[in-house]
Design a protein around this motif. Structure first.
Motif, mmCIF file in Angstrom:
data_model
loop_
_atom_site.group_PDB
_atom_site.id
_atom_site.type_symbol
_atom_site.label_atom_id
_atom_site.label_comp_id
_atom_site.label_asym_id
_atom_site.label_seq_id
_atom_site.Cartn_x
_atom_site.Cartn_y
_atom_site.Cartn_z
ATOM 1 N N GLN A 14 -33.106 -20.086 22.305
ATOM 2 C CA GLN A 14 -31.897 -19.181 22.151
ATOM 3 C C GLN A 14 -30.816 -20.387 22.127
ATOM 4 N N GLN A 48 -41.696 -17.611 26.257
ATOM 5 C CA GLN A 48 -40.674 -18.085 25.593
ATOM 6 C C GLN A 48 -40.026 -19.443 26.209
ATOM 7 N N TYR A 59 -31.217 -25.955 19.339
ATOM 8 C CA TYR A 59 -32.268 -25.220 19.268
ATOM 9 C C TYR A 59 -33.321 -25.304 19.584
ATOM 10 N N GLN A 78 -36.437 -21.669 27.181
ATOM 11 C CA GLN A 78 -35.202 -21.138 27.785
ATOM 12 C C GLN A 78 -34.912 -23.247 27.902
#
Length: 118
Positions: A110, A2, A90, A4
Motif C-alpha cells: 500500500q 498481501q 511501494y 504490508q
C-alpha cells in the motif's frame, strides 16, 4: 496475498530509515522483492530489487536492500537521506502461489511515506 509496508516517517536530511515489507498469504515461492517510489508530481520509479541487488543510480551507495526468507520480509535500509528521497515507497513481490504455476505474479503493497526535511 498481501504486502504490508512499514517504517516510513519524517527524518532530517542526512538521517536514516529502514523500511520493511512483509508478504503473507498463499505463497509457494518468492522470485524477487523490491521497492519503487513516487515523489509528489512525479511518476513512480524503480528503487531496488533484491534478486540482483540492483539499485537506481540516485540511491546507489546510500540504500541497501535485503530479505529475510524465514519472515518473507524485505527491508530497505536508507542512509544519508536527501530531500529528493521524499516519496511514497511501494514494495512489491513477484511470487508463485502454486507449484503448478511457472510464471510469477507481482503484488504491490500500500505504500509508506518517507519525508526528508532539509
Amino acid at each position: 496475498v498481501q504486502l504490508q509496508a512499514s517504517g516510513g516517517g519524517l527524518v532530517e536530511a542526512g538521517g536514516s530509515l529502514r523500511l520493511s515489507c512483509a508478504v503473507s498469504g498463499n505463497i509457494f515461492s518468492i522470485n524477487h522483492m523490491g521497492w519503487h517510489r513516487q515523489a509528489p508530481g512525479k511518476q513512480r520509479e524503480f528503487v531496488a530489487v533484491d534478486s540482483s541487488k540492483s539499485y537506481a543510480d540516485s540511491v546507489k551507495g546510500r540504500f541497501s536492500i535485503s530479505r529475510d526468507n524465514a519472515k518473507n520480509t524485505v527491508y530497505l535500509q536508507m542512509n544519508s537521506l536527501k530531500s529528493e528521497d521524499t516519496a511514497v515507497y511501494y514494495c512489491y513481490a513477484n511470487l508463485r502461489e502454486s507449484s503448478r504455476t511457472y510464471a510469477g505474479t507481482t503484488y504491490w503493497g500500500q505504500g509508506t511515506l518517507v519525508t526528508v526535511s532539509s
